[in-house]
Design a protein around this motif. Structure first.
Motif, PDB file in Angstrom:
ATOM      1  N   VAL A   1     -73.401  23.818  -7.088  1.00 23.84           N
ATOM      2  CA  VAL A   1     -72.114  24.296  -6.596  1.00 23.84           C
ATOM      3  C   VAL A   1     -71.068  23.200  -6.799  1.00 23.84           C
ATOM      4  O   VAL A   1     -71.355  22.018  -6.623  1.00 23.84           O
ATOM      5  CB  VAL A   1     -72.198  24.741  -5.115  1.00 23.84           C
ATOM      6  CG1 VAL A   1     -72.586  23.590  -4.214  1.00 23.84           C
ATOM      7  CG2 VAL A   1     -70.918  25.372  -4.644  1.00 23.84           C
ATOM      8  N   ARG A   2     -69.885  23.607  -7.252  1.00 27.25           N
ATOM      9  CA  ARG A   2     -68.803  22.634  -7.438  1.00 27.25           C
ATOM     10  C   ARG A   2     -67.471  23.299  -7.105  1.00 27.25           C
ATOM     11  O   ARG A   2     -67.346  24.524  -7.117  1.00 27.25           O
ATOM     12  CB  ARG A   2     -68.806  22.082  -8.860  1.00 27.25           C
ATOM     13  CG  ARG A   2     -68.376  23.052  -9.918  1.00 27.25           C
ATOM     14  CD  ARG A   2     -68.342  22.391 -11.307  1.00 27.25           C
ATOM     15  NE  ARG A   2     -67.789  23.278 -12.282  1.00 27.25           N
ATOM     16  CZ  ARG A   2     -68.459  24.230 -12.907  1.00 27.25           C
ATOM     17  NH1 ARG A   2     -69.733  24.399 -12.655  1.00 27.25           N
ATOM     18  NH2 ARG A   2     -67.865  25.008 -13.788  1.00 27.25           N
ATOM     19  N   LEU A   3     -66.502  22.481  -6.812  1.00 23.74           N
ATOM     20  CA  LEU A   3     -65.150  22.952  -6.555  1.00 23.74           C
ATOM     21  C   LEU A   3     -64.372  22.803  -7.855  1.00 23.74           C
ATOM     22  O   LEU A   3     -64.353  21.725  -8.459  1.00 23.74           O
ATOM     23  CB  LEU A   3     -64.506  22.113  -5.451  1.00 23.74           C
ATOM     24  CG  LEU A   3     -63.161  22.550  -4.934  1.00 23.74           C
ATOM     25  CD1 LEU A   3     -63.259  23.954  -4.327  1.00 23.74           C
ATOM     26  CD2 LEU A   3     -62.665  21.576  -3.885  1.00 23.74           C
ATOM     27  N   GLU A   4     -63.776  23.886  -8.320  1.00 22.80           N
ATOM     28  CA  GLU A   4     -63.043  23.878  -9.585  1.00 22.80           C
ATOM     29  C   GLU A   4     -61.735  24.640  -9.409  1.00 22.80           C
ATOM     30  O   GLU A   4     -61.744  25.847  -9.194  1.00 22.80           O
ATOM     31  CB  GLU A   4     -63.906  24.541 -10.669  1.00 22.80           C
ATOM     32  CG  GLU A   4     -63.282  24.551 -12.040  1.00 22.80           C
ATOM     33  CD  GLU A   4     -64.219  25.188 -13.050  1.00 22.80           C
ATOM     34  OE1 GLU A   4     -63.973  26.359 -13.410  1.00 22.80           O
ATOM     35  OE2 GLU A   4     -65.188  24.529 -13.445  1.00 22.80           O
ATOM     36  N   ALA A   5     -60.637  23.924  -9.486  1.00 23.32           N
ATOM     37  CA  ALA A   5     -59.305  24.534  -9.369  1.00 23.32           C
ATOM     38  C   ALA A   5     -59.195  25.420  -8.132  1.00 23.32           C
ATOM     39  O   ALA A   5     -58.726  26.545  -8.194  1.00 23.32           O
ATOM     40  CB  ALA A   5     -58.975  25.328 -10.633  1.00 23.32           C
ATOM     41  N   GLY A   6     -59.684  24.923  -7.005  1.00 22.91           N
ATOM     42  CA  GLY A   6     -59.587  25.657  -5.747  1.00 22.91           C
ATOM     43  C   GLY A   6     -60.581  26.793  -5.611  1.00 22.91           C
ATOM     44  O   GLY A   6     -60.472  27.609  -4.704  1.00 22.91           O
ATOM     45  N   ARG A   7     -61.561  26.862  -6.525  1.00 23.06           N
ATOM     46  CA  ARG A   7     -62.571  27.916  -6.475  1.00 23.06           C
ATOM     47  C   ARG A   7     -63.944  27.292  -6.288  1.00 23.06           C
ATOM     48  O   ARG A   7     -64.190  26.172  -6.736  1.00 23.06           O
ATOM     49  CB  ARG A   7     -62.595  28.721  -7.787  1.00 23.06           C
ATOM     50  CG  ARG A   7     -61.310  29.457  -8.052  1.00 23.06           C
ATOM     51  CD  ARG A   7     -61.345  30.143  -9.394  1.00 23.06           C
ATOM     52  NE  ARG A   7     -61.491  29.123 -10.440  1.00 23.06           N
ATOM     53  CZ  ARG A   7     -62.070  29.340 -11.604  1.00 23.06           C
ATOM     54  NH1 ARG A   7     -62.586  30.509 -11.889  1.00 23.06           N
ATOM     55  NH2 ARG A   7     -62.162  28.400 -12.505  1.00 23.06           N
ATOM     56  N   LEU A   8     -64.832  28.018  -5.670  1.00 22.86           N
ATOM     57  CA  LEU A   8     -66.215  27.604  -5.514  1.00 22.86           C
ATOM     58  C   LEU A   8     -67.004  28.220  -6.665  1.00 22.86           C
ATOM     59  O   LEU A   8     -66.981  29.433  -6.865  1.00 22.86           O
ATOM     60  CB  LEU A   8     -66.748  28.115  -4.175  1.00 22.86           C
ATOM     61  CG  LEU A   8     -68.015  27.505  -3.633  1.00 22.86           C
ATOM     62  CD1 LEU A   8     -67.850  26.010  -3.410  1.00 22.86           C
ATOM     63  CD2 LEU A   8     -68.377  28.197  -2.329  1.00 22.86           C
TER      64      LEU A   8
ATOM     65  N   GLU B   1     -73.705  27.773 -10.251  1.00 15.04           N
ATOM     66  CA  GLU B   1     -74.352  27.972 -11.548  1.00 15.04           C
ATOM     67  C   GLU B   1     -75.788  27.482 -11.492  1.00 15.04           C
ATOM     68  O   GLU B   1     -76.099  26.532 -10.787  1.00 15.04           O
ATOM     69  CB  GLU B   1     -73.662  27.149 -12.643  1.00 15.04           C
ATOM     70  CG  GLU B   1     -72.318  27.624 -13.069  1.00 15.04           C
ATOM     71  CD  GLU B   1     -71.769  26.756 -14.185  1.00 15.04           C
ATOM     72  OE1 GLU B   1     -71.778  27.211 -15.341  1.00 15.04           O
ATOM     73  OE2 GLU B   1     -71.341  25.632 -13.896  1.00 15.04           O
ATOM     74  N   LYS B   2     -76.615  28.114 -12.299  1.00 13.42           N
ATOM     75  CA  LYS B   2     -77.969  27.615 -12.490  1.00 13.42           C
ATOM     76  C   LYS B   2     -77.884  26.356 -13.352  1.00 13.42           C
ATOM     77  O   LYS B   2     -77.050  26.281 -14.271  1.00 13.42           O
ATOM     78  CB  LYS B   2     -78.834  28.648 -13.208  1.00 13.42           C
ATOM     79  CG  LYS B   2     -79.265  29.815 -12.372  1.00 13.42           C
ATOM     80  CD  LYS B   2     -80.178  30.699 -13.214  1.00 13.42           C
ATOM     81  CE  LYS B   2     -80.841  31.765 -12.404  1.00 13.42           C
ATOM     82  NZ  LYS B   2     -81.772  32.565 -13.233  1.00 13.42           N
ATOM     83  N   PRO B   3     -78.739  25.381 -13.107  1.00  7.51           N
ATOM     84  CA  PRO B   3     -78.733  24.171 -13.946  1.00  7.51           C
ATOM     85  C   PRO B   3     -78.911  24.493 -15.430  1.00  7.51           C
ATOM     86  O   PRO B   3     -78.303  23.853 -16.286  1.00  7.51           O
ATOM     87  CB  PRO B   3     -79.917  23.355 -13.420  1.00  7.51           C
ATOM     88  CG  PRO B   3     -80.099  23.812 -12.012  1.00  7.51           C
ATOM     89  CD  PRO B   3     -79.708  25.267 -12.013  1.00  7.51           C
ATOM     90  N   GLU B   4     -79.715  25.522 -15.742  1.00  9.29           N
ATOM     91  CA  GLU B   4     -79.935  25.901 -17.138  1.00  9.29           C
ATOM     92  C   GLU B   4     -78.642  26.351 -17.803  1.00  9.29           C
ATOM     93  O   GLU B   4     -78.414  26.080 -18.986  1.00  9.29           O
ATOM     94  CB  GLU B   4     -80.971  27.030 -17.239  1.00  9.29           C
ATOM     95  CG  GLU B   4     -82.330  26.672 -16.703  1.00  9.29           C
ATOM     96  CD  GLU B   4     -82.447  26.818 -15.181  1.00  9.29           C
ATOM     97  OE1 GLU B   4     -81.668  27.571 -14.560  1.00  9.29           O
ATOM     98  OE2 GLU B   4     -83.308  26.134 -14.603  1.00  9.29           O
ATOM     99  N   ALA B   5     -77.795  27.042 -17.055  1.00 16.34           N
ATOM    100  CA  ALA B   5     -76.516  27.499 -17.600  1.00 16.34           C
ATOM    101  C   ALA B   5     -75.602  26.313 -17.900  1.00 16.34           C
ATOM    102  O   ALA B   5     -74.888  26.305 -18.911  1.00 16.34           O
ATOM    103  CB  ALA B   5     -75.833  28.457 -16.629  1.00 16.34           C
ATOM    104  N   ILE B   6     -75.640  25.309 -17.034  1.00 18.94           N
ATOM    105  CA  ILE B   6     -74.830  24.107 -17.246  1.00 18.94           C
ATOM    106  C   ILE B   6     -75.312  23.370 -18.493  1.00 18.94           C
ATOM    107  O   ILE B   6     -74.511  22.969 -19.343  1.00 18.94           O
ATOM    108  CB  ILE B   6     -74.884  23.193 -16.000  1.00 18.94           C
ATOM    109  CG1 ILE B   6     -74.246  23.908 -14.809  1.00 18.94           C
ATOM    110  CG2 ILE B   6     -74.207  21.858 -16.276  1.00 18.94           C
ATOM    111  CD1 ILE B   6     -74.474  23.219 -13.475  1.00 18.94           C
ATOM    112  N   LYS B   7     -76.634  23.209 -18.622  1.00 19.30           N
ATOM    113  CA  LYS B   7     -77.195  22.533 -19.798  1.00 19.30           C
ATOM    114  C   LYS B   7     -76.809  23.269 -21.077  1.00 19.30           C
ATOM    115  O   LYS B   7     -76.419  22.643 -22.066  1.00 19.30           O
ATOM    116  CB  LYS B   7     -78.713  22.445 -19.684  1.00 19.30           C
ATOM    117  CG  LYS B   7     -79.182  21.481 -18.634  1.00 19.30           C
ATOM    118  CD  LYS B   7     -80.698  21.541 -18.497  1.00 19.30           C
ATOM    119  CE  LYS B   7     -81.164  20.815 -17.263  1.00 19.30           C
ATOM    120  NZ  LYS B   7     -82.610  21.001 -17.021  1.00 19.30           N
TER     121      LYS B   7
END
Length: 88
Positions: A38-45, A48-54
């Motif tokens: 989970v991360r904060l991005e431009a005021g949004r939560l 993502e699955k780690p696989e999707a990030i990779k």
């Protein structure tokens, strides 16, 4: 909610817990016990699955020439910058 829907209302529980609606979990292939980042991005939560990030990162850097080390490039830039600062 239809199976293809990407919008849903959820309520924040007493301990800050969110329940991801079943249709969204199915669409994303999420199962109980899955790890999500989970991360904060431009005021949004963003979850993502780690696989999707990779997968996203590999795609982003797939165009780099083989044998190129980004770490070496960064170190070289920092050394040049330090030389310029020292000569000023």
């Amino acid at each position: 909610m239809s199976e293809s829907s990407t919008y849903a209302e959820v309520h924040l529980g007493p301990q800050g817990r969110l329940v991801i609606p079943a249709a969204l979990r199915r669409s994303l292939g999420l199962e109980a016990g899955d790890l999500l980042i989970v991360r904060l991005e431009a005021g949004r939560l963003v979850l993502e699955k780690p696989e999707a990030i990779k997968h996203r990162l590999k795609a982003r850097f797939s165009g780099l020439p083989k044998g190129l080390s980004l770490a070496d490039e960064l170190l070289a830039e920092r050394r040049e910058e330090a030389k310029r600062e020292a000569s000023e």
